[in-house]
Design an enzyme around this catalytic site. Structure first.
Site, PDB file in Angstrom:
ATOM      1  N   HIS A   1      25.478   3.229 -15.698  1.00 62.70           N
ATOM      2  CA  HIS A   1      26.433   4.080 -14.905  1.00 62.70           C
ATOM      3  C   HIS A   1      25.940   4.968 -14.479  1.00 62.70           C
ATOM      4  O   HIS A   1      25.071   5.733 -14.678  1.00 62.70           O
ATOM      5  CB  HIS A   1      27.339   4.229 -15.940  1.00 62.70           C
ATOM      6  CG  HIS A   1      28.109   5.515 -16.404  1.00 62.70           C
ATOM      7  ND1 HIS A   1      28.962   5.938 -15.126  1.00 62.70           N
ATOM      8  CD2 HIS A   1      28.073   6.958 -16.542  1.00 62.70           C
ATOM      9  CE1 HIS A   1      29.601   6.694 -15.289  1.00 62.70           C
ATOM     10  NE2 HIS A   1      28.802   7.546 -16.326  1.00 62.70           N
TER      11      HIS A   1
ATOM     12  N   TYR B   1      34.830  11.220 -12.803  1.00 60.52           N
ATOM     13  CA  TYR B   1      34.912  12.317 -14.046  1.00 60.52           C
ATOM     14  C   TYR B   1      33.411  13.572 -13.112  1.00 60.52           C
ATOM     15  O   TYR B   1      32.612  13.077 -12.724  1.00 60.52           O
ATOM     16  CB  TYR B   1      34.087  11.948 -15.522  1.00 60.52           C
ATOM     17  CG  TYR B   1      33.358  11.159 -15.786  1.00 60.52           C
ATOM     18  CD1 TYR B   1      32.622  12.554 -15.661  1.00 60.52           C
ATOM     19  CD2 TYR B   1      33.104  10.600 -15.566  1.00 60.52           C
ATOM     20  CE1 TYR B   1      30.896  12.378 -16.225  1.00 60.52           C
ATOM     21  CE2 TYR B   1      31.751   9.822 -16.351  1.00 60.52           C
ATOM     22  CZ  TYR B   1      30.563  10.612 -16.561  1.00 60.52           C
ATOM     23  OH  TYR B   1      29.429  10.512 -16.908  1.00 60.52           O
TER      24      TYR B   1
ATOM     25  N   ASP C   1      47.285  -9.954 -44.991  1.00 60.23           N
ATOM     26  CA  ASP C   1      48.367 -11.229 -45.748  1.00 60.23           C
ATOM     27  C   ASP C   1      48.100 -12.610 -44.960  1.00 60.23           C
ATOM     28  O   ASP C   1      47.610 -13.196 -44.471  1.00 60.23           O
ATOM     29  CB  ASP C   1      49.679 -10.457 -45.346  1.00 60.23           C
ATOM     30  CG  ASP C   1      49.897 -11.153 -43.626  1.00 60.23           C
ATOM     31  OD1 ASP C   1      49.209 -11.404 -43.144  1.00 60.23           O
ATOM     32  OD2 ASP C   1      51.248 -11.381 -43.351  1.00 60.23           O
TER      33      ASP C   1
END
Length: 824
Positions: free
Chosen positions: A229, A263, A558
């Site tokens: 990155h 960013y 369940d």
């Protein structure tokens, strides 16, 4: 070199990055002080992802679990100090929208923040400019400001936690390269390094992108892909001179420009820029150089300027001050992605005592460490981790090719706006039922789950929707009403027609993706009685709805259990984790086998279901001879089937199981017999609507290990008088529920929500929606939500994209409370 035994079992943690250091701190705080942390590099920055991490902590995520992890990281690191400074700098976060789609998504994200308890505020362009003066406010629609987010100082946080753990007895050894994992009789026994062997009762791989390497030594599959990155820093900017002072190094919020996969954060008078905009850059974990052989550090690769060039132009577009600036330095930093972007946590059943804490970012590090420490010491984490559990992947999702392709796509989608129903594009199709060819002929629109192709509706049923439209019915049932762009995605008004056909005639549903386990052997009944809550000591031919609990009474799953013979049971389960849990506890006289791939299932439901099925068999399918929650092994035409009288949609019908080789013949047999009754094929969209009208819970969405049966409204599946079972003592000690899974009906017939929205009671956030779908029979959207106990008729509001939508607490079941439609 085993060291001196102190408190608790011997634990060896492989990896002294932020996860390993956090875990050592959490374990020793709980009394397990015989902890050794090993790393190949020098401490406190041994060269993994932690050593280069920019430290951004944005907490809000569609995943409640990830948000909880990040919130604890903020809480913990904010209370830690290193060099007289806190290990977390709460500068806040600011996510910008430069497109209408992103601005809408930020409204949705503000709702997620409210659901998960994160302070957040939507702000206009002027406030964005105020928070980040370098931003060109003319380019933005607005932003989401989260004032309590900020920057984690990862390496100092490691040092602070190392000091605390050492004071309790832990030791941290650098320059120790792990070369092997010793094991005996299915349990881990030691970690071998180039500087000695370390006996261990538990070994935790917190090795980051080296996880697959460590896993191979242990014979444990670690499905993650290391990827590089890009991160760059500008030269000093006059506009930032003196802005933050000498300390701390940042004063403005961390900034996200997600429309361009970017960013930004301050480094004193420089700006750090991270980019996900470039092509995926996978790294082979087995070829990563050792610390001393790396040019900089093992996790840092040379910066590829050509990949960054388009992003640099995007940076200058948003931040005009960068037009005259230069990139001073950059690198491609390696970190990990799993096929679904979530961490990989838990203990391996293949090698007991071998744990994973992998694919964890700094953002979630302390939260993950706490959860894993609780799991190891207490036997269960306090937070539901089913979407992080290493057992969650199907076998078909664990091949190296799948992990590589999906891991790379997770990188691409880091900042994408992802719809909760959005299916992956590749590799598809991967798993298909035997009915796939017929479904394609009917124009099935497939989404994907667990690798399975799942029809959500059939274009062949469009004329039925047109018929509803002509009758004016679709306006009543929200089929013709204009949905907003978000709710309209992966949906069709055809679902309304399929739901109506199920209620009025008969429909075929492909239930093949439901997990099926076979439990056999002389100890099968006693084992299942011990593991589940309901009483399974019934005659062969009976079917029972029951629960798997953990020791604290939380709902692990369940199940639907059919007793087909004295020592043979077919169990309908939810995920690979159910099989893993049962295998961990199964005695020698019990055999468990996953039969899903070799079998298939068609749900035949609707008031005409018996008229369709009865002529195909010599057995009596009347209500008197084949009652609700009963099972029968029979033949339909030429096809042997196991028929279970069950209905997840609230209508008469059966689940019909056969082997995969006979599946297509079963479908064709049912289809041909159903023509005279107007049979249709129906998809998951209608199915979900019908099941919510009946209040049937979906494990993993509506209830998890964080909920007890009484809270979740499934206490009817617990028989306290049947003898002991896992979780029984916890249920005995439980008090009155402080929250309940609550049915809501939206007041406006045209309103719809989708799930995870915050619910407001008396103007304040009080809970969140778990599942929601338009109830086509009821003419209202049905939403189930976790809320404090509320009286039926109480008015609440559900926030949907910033709008407070009125809703009312309803009595359940909402549809056919007398069960007359099923029991006929």
């Amino acid at each position: 070199m085993s060291g001196i035994r102190t408190g608790g079992p011997r634990v060896v943690v492989i990896g002294a990055g932020v996860v390993g250091c956090s875990l050592a701190d959490e374990l020793t705080a709980r009394g397990w002080t015989d902890v050794t942390v090993l790393d190949q590099g020098p401490l406190p920055a041994p060269g993994g992802s932690t050593s280069h991490a920019p430290g951004l902590v944005f907490r809000t995520s569609p995943s409640r679990t990830l948000t909880a992890f990040a919130s604890y990281t903020v809480e913990k690191f904010g209370a830690l100090e290193a060099d007289g400074l806190p290990c977390f700098n709460a500068v806040g976060g600011l996510e910008l929208a430069t497109t209408p789609e992103r601005w809408a998504d930020l409204h949705r994200k503000a709702g997620l923040a409210a659901s998960w308890g994160v302070r957040a505020e939507l702000v206009g362009p002027a406030r964005c400019k105020e928070l980040w003066p370098l931003v060109d406010e003319t380019k933005v629609y607005g932003g989401l400001h989260t004032p309590d987010d900020g920057l984690a100082r990862a390496v100092p946080a490691c040092r602070a936690q190392m000091e605390r753990a050492r004071a309790r007895g832990a030791r941290f050894l650098d320059r120790h390269t792990v070369t092997g994992i010793e094991r005996d009789d299915g349990r881990v026994t030691a970690v071998i390094t180039d500087r000695g062997t370390f006996p261990a009762d538990h070994v935790v791989s917190a090795a980051g992108f080296w996880g697959p390497v460590v896993g191979r030594m242990a014979g444990v599959d670690v499905p993650l892909l290391p990827l590089a990155h890009q991160y760059a820093r500008t030269a000093p900017l006059p506009e930032l001179a003196g802005a933050a002072g000498p300390l701390p190094e940042a004063s403005r919020p961390i900034l996200r420009f997600q429309d361009r996969d970017l960013y930004f954060r301050e480094h004193h008078d420089r700006i750090g820029i991270g980019s996900y905009a470039h092509r995926p850059l996978p790294v082979d974990a087995f070829t990563v150089p050792a610390y001393d052989d790396a040019e900089d550090m093992p996790s840092s690769y040379p910066f590829t300027e050509e990949d960054f060039a388009p992003s640099w132009e995007d940076c200058r577009w948003l931040l005009p001050a960068l037009k005259e600036a230069e990139i001073e330095e950059g690198f491609n930093g390696v970190f990990s992605f799993t096929p679904d972007g979530m961490p990989g946590l838990g203990e391996s059943r293949v090698l007991r005592g071998f744990w994973l804490a992998e694919a964890v970012w700094v953002t979630h590090s302390a939260g993950v460490a706490r959860a894993v420490a609780e799991w190891m010491v207490d036997g269960r984490p306090s937070l539901d981790l089913h979407d992080c559990d290493l057992t969650r992947f199907e076998d078909a999702q664990r091949s190296p090719a799948y992990v590589a392709e999906r891991g790379a796509q997770q990188f691409v989608e880091v900042y994408d706006v992802i719809h909760p129903l959005q299916p992956m594009e590749r590799p598809r199709p991967l798993r298909v039922s035997p009915f796939y060819a017929r479904q394609q002929e009917l124009g099935a629109v497939f989404l994907e789950g667990g690798g399975w192709e799942r029809p959500h509706w059939y274009e062949a049923n469009a004329p039925l929707a047109d018929g509803l439209r002509a009758e004016g019915r679709l306006t009543e049932v929200m089929g013709l009403g204009e949905r907003d762009p978000w709710a309209a995605r992966h949906w069709s008004p055809i679902a309304a027609a399929e739901a109506r056909a199920t209620r009025e005639k008969v429909a075929l549903y492909d239930m093949t993706p439901l997990r099926r386990l076979e439990v056999t052997g002389p100890g099968a009944l006693a084992f299942l009685q011990r593991m589940t809550t309901n009483n399974l000591a019934r005659k062969p031919g009976s079917v029972t709805y029951t629960l798997l609990l953990d020791a604290a009474g939380g709902i692990r799953s369940d199940l639907t259990v059919a007793r087909l013979a004295p020592d043979r049971f077919q169990v309908g389960a939810n995920s690979p984790a159910d099989l893993d849990w049962l295998l961990r506890h199964a005695p020698a006289d019990v055999r468990l086998r996953d039969i899903t791939s070799g079998t298939c299932c068609v749900g035949v439901w609707g008031p005409l279901a018996r008229a369709l099925v009865q002529p195909l068999t010599r057995d009596d399918f009347s209500h008197e001879a084949f009652g609700y929650f009963k099972a029968k092994e029979t033949c339909l035409g030429h096809v042997p089937v196991t028929a279970l009288r069950l209905s997840y949609v609230g209508e008469l019908g059966w689940e019909l199981y056969t082997t995969a080789d006979l599946g297509l013949r079963l479908w064709d047999t049912l289809w041909e017999a159903g023509r005279e009754h107007g049979v249709i094929a129906a998809g998951r969209s209608a199915f979900n609507s019908l099941r919510l009208e009946k209040g049937y819970r979906a494990w993993g969405h509506d209830m998890t290990t964080e909920h007890t049966p009484e809270e979740a409204g499934v206490g009817f599946a617990v028989r306290m008088n049947k003898g002991d079972f896992v979780g029984r003592s916890a249920l005995e000690a439980a008090g009155e529920p402080a929250r309940k899974l609550t049915p809501l009906l939206l007041d406006d017939p045209a309103a719809v929500v989708l799930g995870k929205e915050p619910v407001y009671v008396d103007g304040s956030p009080a809970g969140y929606v778990t599942s929601a779908s338009y109830g086509y029979t009821l003419g209202r959207c049905v939403a189930y939500a976790w809320l404090p106990p509320l009286e039926s008729g109480t008015g609440v509001h559900v926030e949907y994209f910033g709008e407070k939508v009125p809703a009312t607490v309803a009595e359940e079941p909402l549809f056919d409370p007398e069960m007359t439609r099923i029991r006929r």
